[in-house]
Design a protein around this motif. Structure first.
Motif: not given
Length: 197
Positions: A15-25, A57-70
């Protein structure tokens, strides 16, 4: 009755590796916050995508939620060896069921994209049962839907707390995960009277 994540399917890379492209550390922080927000959706309350959007939004990201969820939540892959065990059990006349904690979007993906409805006799998703493991209500409702007395159901889950709860609810239950290997799973099934595999 089989659990899904860690038993029938896994998340390659984690899971962490999947999230890292968006959230890094901050990937782990995001996942922890998302998990806490997700809990009501596991029993069918609220909208998971809306919660993910709010967390983005709390993390300040504006990427599409559908992309992150997928990329994070739908990145699981069925384990071929586990599905082969399920098919073998059904071929030998056993009723084989799914018992998993999921919010409704991921449940729909498992039903429609992964094809789990055709694989299992009865699918028990927590969001549809109105109770999530390890709540004893999950197991009593699952038994009702399966149409069997709890002692007649063998439950396989990778989470010790869920296994303990299942036993308290009257089910036979064993802890097993993909990392244990399928020879161990077959041994557990045999020790519980599931033969012919």
């Amino acid at each position: 009755m089989f659990d899904a994540d860690g038993v029938l399917q896994n998340h390659p890379g984690g899971w962490i590796a999947a999230a890292e492209p968006y959230f890094g550390e901050r990937a782990l922080e995001f996942l922890q916050r998302s998990y806490e927000a997700e809990l009501p959706t596991l029993v069918g309350e609220g909208d998971h995508l809306a919660l993910v959007a709010a967390t983005l939004a709390e993390f300040g990201l504006t990427v599409p939620v559908g992309d992150v969820y997928r990329d994070i939540w739908l990145g699981m892959e069925p384990a071929a060896a586990s599905l082969a065990v399920v098919r073998a059990l059904r071929d030998r006349g056993y009723g084989v069921h799914l018992g998993t904690n999921q919010e409704r979007y991921r449940a729909a993906h498992m039903r429609e994209v992964l094809g789990y409805d055709a694989l299992f006799d009865v699918s028990c998703y927590s969001c549809e049962l109105g109770a999530a493991k390890p709540d004893l209500a999950f197991f009593s409702e699952a038994a009702r839907r399966i149409g069997a007395e709890p002692p007649a159901i063998l439950f396989i889950d990778d989470n010790a707390q869920n296994v303990t709860a299942a036993r308290i609810a009257g089910l036979a239950a064993e802890q097993w995960c993909l990392d244990d290997g399928h020879d161990v799973l077959l041994d557990l099934l045999g020790r519980n009277g599931v033969t012919g595999l």
